[in-house]
Design an enzyme around this catalytic site. Structure first.
Site, PDB file in Angstrom:
ATOM      1  N   GLY B  31      -5.638  17.219 -47.276  1.00  0.00           N
ATOM      2  CA  GLY B  31      -6.839  16.538 -46.806  1.00  0.00           C
ATOM      3  C   GLY B  31      -8.055  16.762 -47.683  1.00  0.00           C
ATOM      4  O   GLY B  31      -9.073  16.116 -47.501  1.00  0.00           O
ATOM      5  N   CYS B 265       4.752  -9.800 -36.877  1.00  0.00           N
ATOM      6  CA  CYS B 265       4.719  -8.484 -37.505  1.00  0.00           C
ATOM      7  C   CYS B 265       3.880  -8.537 -38.769  1.00  0.00           C
ATOM      8  O   CYS B 265       4.006  -9.455 -39.578  1.00  0.00           O
ATOM      9  CB  CYS B 265       6.116  -8.046 -37.934  1.00  0.00           C
ATOM     10  SG  CYS B 265       7.220  -7.653 -36.595  1.00  0.00           S
ATOM     11  N   CYS B 271      10.025  -7.270 -40.208  1.00  0.00           N
ATOM     12  CA  CYS B 271      10.260  -8.518 -39.477  1.00  0.00           C
ATOM     13  C   CYS B 271      11.538  -9.198 -39.995  1.00  0.00           C
ATOM     14  O   CYS B 271      12.395  -9.613 -39.221  1.00  0.00           O
ATOM     15  CB  CYS B 271       9.050  -9.440 -39.656  1.00  0.00           C
ATOM     16  SG  CYS B 271       8.929 -10.751 -38.433  1.00  0.00           S
TER      17      CYS B 271
END
Lengths: 257, 299, 238
Positions: B31, B265, B271
Site C-alpha cells: 500500500g 456484464c 460474459c
C-alpha cells in the site's frame, strides 16, 4: 496554585542576523488568557508561531504539560506526538479564517475533521457533535452542509473557532482573531470567545494589536517591542498603570471611550 | 544481421531493473507509494503509461498477456497495449482470464477469481488518496508516514452529508494491512472486496505521477467506512441480459433512441465464457453461436 | 500585620513616571499605612485629586506600587500574602476569593445582558448558573432596576442604571474585603438608601469595607473610621 501548562524560557528566533524575538520567558497556567500585544514587527507573531510549534526556534525552552502530567520540551516530542497534540490538545485560530478552514468542505465536516482525525467513525455521532458546536458558535444548524465559502467573515471565524474546540483542547493560540472583521462583527466574536474561554476554562495565548481586545479577553498581558518583552503583568494593571515608555505610548494612542 | 529495433518489452534492462526495485519495495510495504523514475512511453499519459512500464518490467518471454479496459478486451486502449507488447516482446496474448499470467487492467478486476500464478497490473491516474483534500505532496507524505488519515473520512462524511449515503462509487479508498490508505485506482467499489486476500499479486503503476505500489498475495484490504454507514457494493436488480449472470458488475447499454437499454456484464470474457457454456440472458432474442457479435451490434 | 486585621497597607508609595513627557515624575502618595478589620467601614477622605482612588486601585492590584506592601490575610488559611509584590497571579487569586471592587464606572461588555453581568462573578466561582441568575435578578430588583432592563446589555442604560448594575455585580459575591469607589455618585436618594442598607448588611456579616464616599449622608451612615488621605499625599511635598 497549580502548575503551568506552558512554560517558555530564554526563547529566541533569529532570521540570519535579524532577531525575530529574543530573551522571551513567561508561563501560561490552565484556564488563563494571556495577551501578547505590540505593533507590527514587534515579534509577537513570530513568538506565537514558535511556541505553537509552527516555526522552529533558534534557542530556548518551550515546555508543555501533557495530559499525563509530563512536562517535556516540545523539541523532545516526536513529530507524530507534536502533530497529534496540535489537532487534539491545542487549537490555532488564524486571523484569516481561510487559513484555518477547508473552504470547499461543508461546515459540518470542518468541525468533524478533528473528531475523525482522532478515530471517530460514527457518522451520526460526528454530525450531532458538529451540529452542537455550530449552535454554540451561533451558526444556524441548517447551514451544516454549506461550505464556508458561502459564509460571511464573522461566520467563518466562528466556524474556525468551533473547528478548534471540538476536541476539547486545553491550549488555544489565537493570532488577531478579530483583526479581519468589521467592528460590528468583532463584538460578537469577542463575546463568543470570552464565553467559551470561561465555560471551557481554556488556556489561551492571543496575539493582538488591539488593546480593547486584550482587556476584554485576557487576565495577563505581555507587551512586545523590537522582539523583546518590555512589560508584562496583570492586564488591567498594564493598561491602567503602564510603566514602560512604549506601553505608555500604546495606551495613550487609544481614543478615550 | 539487423539490430533489434527495441529491447525486449520496449524498455531497456536498466530501466526495468529500476522499476523492479520499486515493485519489490512496494511488495515489501503493501500500500506504500514508491516513487520511481517514470519513463516517456510511446503513448500519451492517461493511456496507461504506468501500467505499461510495470508490465514491461515483469514480462517474460513465456508470459501470456491479457489487457482489459473497463472489463473489455476489445476497446482501443486494451487492443493497443496488447498489440504493443505482442510487437515489442513477442509474447502470447489472450482474452481469457484463466489463460493469462499477466493481466493489465484499467478500471476493473476480472470477475473470475485470480490464481496464485497470475499478476494483475493496474493503470493508475492519481495514486494519492488524500490528494482531493490536501494538495501539498510534502504534507500528504507526512500524513502517510504518521498514519494521519482523518481526511479520508472527511471525504466520506461529505458524501453522506450530500447524498445520504457514501456516493463514492469508484476509486474507493482502502486501508492495507491496517496501515497505509491506498487508492485502488478507479475500479468500481464493486471490485474492492476482490482486492483483499487475493491469491494473485496486484501491482499498481502511475506513469504521470511516478508512483508504484503493490498488494502482495493474501494482503488484508479494508474499504473505509463509518460504523453507521458500512461499506457496501453496488447491486444490480437484473441479471446480465446476455449471459444471465448475477453478482457481477454491469454496464448499462443503450439499445435504441426510444429509451431502450439493457444491463450486460462489464467483463466481456466472463460474459462470453458463460454464453459459450450455454447461459442465455433475457436480452438475447435467440439462441445462436454469435452472441458476442449480437452484443456488439447492441452497442 | 496586627492580629485580626484582614488587610494591612504598609508604607506604600506611588508615583507616575510620564515617559511621554520627558520622564517627568508625578508623585501621588507616600507612606500610606493603615489596617482594615472585619466588619468595619474605613472611609478614605480628603479633597479631590489627593490620591484616594489611587489607594483603592493599589489595594486592588490595579496600580503597581513603588514601595511598601499590601498584605492580605487569606480568609481560610490565615496565610499572609503581599499583593503589592506584583505577582499577577497572586493578585488574581486574591481578587477571586479575597477582595471585591466596585469601580466608579461599569465597564460594559458588548452583547452581555445586565443580569448576566451581575451573575458572572458567582458563575466564575462555581455557583450554578440558574441560581446565580436568580440572585442577580433579586439584587437588581432590590436596586429598583426595572425588570424590562434585566435582559438588556447596559450599553444604552443611563448613568444611574449602569451604576446599579455595577453595584449589584460587586455586591453579589461574599469577598471578605470590599472596595467601593463612590458607588452612590450617580444615584437618586431612594437608591442611595438601598445601597447604604446593603453596605450595612455587608458590615454586619463581617465584611471589611474600604471606600470613597463623597456623599455626606451615605458616609455618615456607613463609616466606622475615616482616614485623611491628605496626610499621605505626596503632591503637597513637591
Amino acid at each position: 496554585m497549580t502548575d503551568p501548562i506552558l512554560s517558555v524560557r530564554g526563547l529566541e528566533k533569529r532570521y540570519g542576523s535579524f532577531v525575530g524575538c529574543t530573551d522571551i520567558a513567561f508561563d501560561v497556567w490552565p484556564g488563563e488568557v494571556v495577551a501578547i500585544v505590540g505593533e507590527s514587527g514587534s515579534g509577537k507573531t513570530t513568538l506565537l508561531n514558535c511556541i505553537s510549534g509552527r516555526l522552529e526556534r533558534s534557542a530556548g525552552e518551550i515546555r508543555y504539560r501533557l495530559r499525563d502530567g509530563r512536562f517535556p520540551d516540545l523539541a523532545e516530542l516526536s513529530e507524530a506526538e507534536r502533530r497529534f497534540l496540535m489537532r487534539t490538545d491545542w487549537g490555532f485560530v488564524h486571523q484569516n479564517p481561510a487559513d484555518g478552514l477547508r473552504m470547499r468542505v461543508s461546515a459540518g465536516a470542518n468541525v468533524g475533521e478533528r473528531l475523525m482525525a482522532v478515530g471517530a467513525r460514527h457518522y451520526g455521532d460526528i454530525r450531532r457533535t458538529a451540529g452542537d458546536w455550530l449552535s454554540r458558535v451561533e451558526i444556524p444548524t441548517v447551514r451544516i452542509d454549506d461550505q464556508p465559502i458561502a459564509f460571511s467573515g464573522g461566520m467563518r471565524q466562528r466556524l474556525q473557532i468551533a473547528r478548534n474546540l471540538v476536541t476539547h483542547p486545553r491550549l488555544i493560540f489565537m493570532d488577531e482573531p478579530t483583526g479581519g472583521l468589521d467592528v460590528s462583527v468583532q463584538a460578537r466574536v469577542l463575546d463568543l470567545l470570552r464565553g467559551l474561554v470561561t465555560d471551557l476554562s481554556l488556556a489561551v495565548v492571543i496575539v493582538t494589536h488591539d488593546l480593547a481586545v486584550a482587556r476584554l479577553l485576557s487576565q495577563r498581558m505581555i507587551v512586545m517591542k523590537g522582539g523583546h518583552i518590555v512589560e508584562a503583568g496583570l492586564t488591567d494593571r498594564v493598561l491602567d498603570d503602564p510603566r514602560h515608555a512604549y506601553t505608555q505610548l500604546l495606551v495613550a494612542s487609544i481614543p478615550e471611550s | 544481421m539487423t539490430l533489434p529495433t527495441y529491447n525486449f518489452a520496449y524498455l531497456d534492462e536498466q530501466t526495468k531493473r529500476m522499476i523492479r526495485r520499486a515493485i519489490l519495495k512496494g511488495i515489501a510495504i503493501p500500500g506504500y507509494q514508491v516513487p520511481f523514475a517514470s519513463r516517456e512511453m510511446p503513448m500519451p499519459y492517461g493511456w496507461g503509461t504506468g501500467g505499461v512500464q510495470v508490465t514491461a518490467a515483469i514480462l517474460g518471454p513465456d508470459d501470456v498477456l491479457k489487457v482489459i479496459d473497463q472489463g473489455a478486451d476489445d476497446t482501443t486502449n486494451a487492443v493497443s497495449i496488447r498489440a504493443f507488447f505482442a510487437k515489442t516482446a513477442n509474447v502470447a496474448t489472450t482474452t481469457k482470464t484463466a489463460d493469462a499470467t499477466i493481466i493489465q487492467t484499467r478500471h476493473r478486476i476480472p470477475e473470475e477469481r485470480l490464481q496464485a500464478h497470475q499478476t494483475l497490473v493496474f493503470q493508475v491516474p492519481i495514486p494519492e488518496p488524500l490528494r482531493f483534500l490536501e494538495p501539498r505532496e510534502t504534507e500528504t507524505r507526512v500524513m502517510h508516514g504518521l498514519e494521519e488519515y482523518g481526511l479520508v473520512h472527511v471525504k466520506l462524511y461529505e458524501d453522506i452529508a450530500q447524498h445520504g449515503h457514501i456516493a463514492t462509487t469508484y476509486a474507493y479508498p482502502v486501508k492495507v494491512e491496517d496501515r497505509y490508505v491506498m487508492d485502488p485506482s478507479p475500479i468500481p467499489k464493486f471490485d474492492n472486496p476482490k482486492l483483499g486476500r487475493s491469491p494473485a499479486l496486484q501491482l499498481f503503476g502511475a506513469g504521470r505521477e511516478k508512483r508504484i505500489y503493490a498488494l502482495p498475495p493474501f494482503t488484508e484490504v479494508a474499504s473505509l467506512d463509518f460504523e453507521d454507514h458500512p461499506f457496501t457494493v453496488q447491486r444490480f436488480s437484473r441479471p446480465c441480459a446476455l449471459c444471465n449472470a448475477t453478482g457481477v458488475y454491469m454496464d448499462e447499454v443503450v439499445t435504441d433512441d426510444r429509451g431502450g437499454r439493457m444491463f450486460v456484464c462489464s467483463d466481456t470474457d466472463h460474459c462470453e465464457t458463460r454464453q459459450a457454456d450455454g447461459h442465455r440472458g433475457p436480452g438475447l432474442p435467440q439462441l445462436g453461436p454469435h452472441a458476442a457479435s449480437d452484443r456488439e451490434s447492441a452497442r | 500585620m496586627p492580629e485580626g486585621a484582614l488587610l494591612s497597607v504598609r508604607d506604600v508609595a506611588k508615583s507616575f513616571v510620564m515617559h511621554l513627557r520627558d520622564g517627568v515624575v508625578l508623585p501621588v502618595v507616600a507612606n500610606v499605612r493603615f489596617d482594615l478589620f472585619p466588619g468595619e467601614c474605613v472611609v478614605l477622605g480628603g479633597p479631590s485629586g489627593v490620591g484616594k482612588s489611587s489607594i483603592l486601585r493599589m489595594v486592588y492590584g490595579n496600580y503597581a506600587i513603588d514601595a511598601g506592601s499590601v498584605l492580605m490575610r487569606d480568609p481560610s488559611t490565615g496565610e499572609i500574602r503581599d499583593l503589592g509584590a506584583g505577582d499577577p497571579r497572586l493578585v488574581l487569586a486574591i481578587r477571586h476569593d479575597g477582595i471585591g471592587y466596585v469601580s466608579q464606572f461599569l465597564r460594559a461588555v458588548p452583547r452581555v445582558s445586565a443580569v448576566e453581568i451581575v451573575a458572572e462573578p458567582l458563575v466564575a466561582r462555581g455557583v450554578d448558573r440558574a441560581d446565580a441568575l436568580l440572585r442577580a435578578r433579586d439584587l437588581l430588583t432590590r436596586l429598583n432596576l426595572p425588570e424590562t432592563l434585566h435582559g438588556l446589555p447596559p450599553a444604552t442604560f443611563s448613568g444611574g442604571e449602569k451604576q446599579r448594575v455595577n453595584i449589584a455585580r460587586g455586591f453579589i459575591t461574599d469577598h471578605p474585603v470590599l472596595l467601593l469607589d463612590e458607588p452612590t455618585a450617580s444615584l437618586d436618594a431612594e437608591n442611595r438608601d438601598v445601597v447604604t442598607a446593603m453596605i450595612r448588611e455587608k458590615l454586619a456579616r463581617g465584611t471589611a469595607v474600604l471606600g470613597i464616599f463623597h456623599d455626606q449622608p451615605v458616609r455618615d451612615a456607613v463609616a466606622t473610621r475615616t482616614i485623611d488621605v491628605a496626610a499621605f499625599s505626596a503632591r503637597k511635598a513637591v
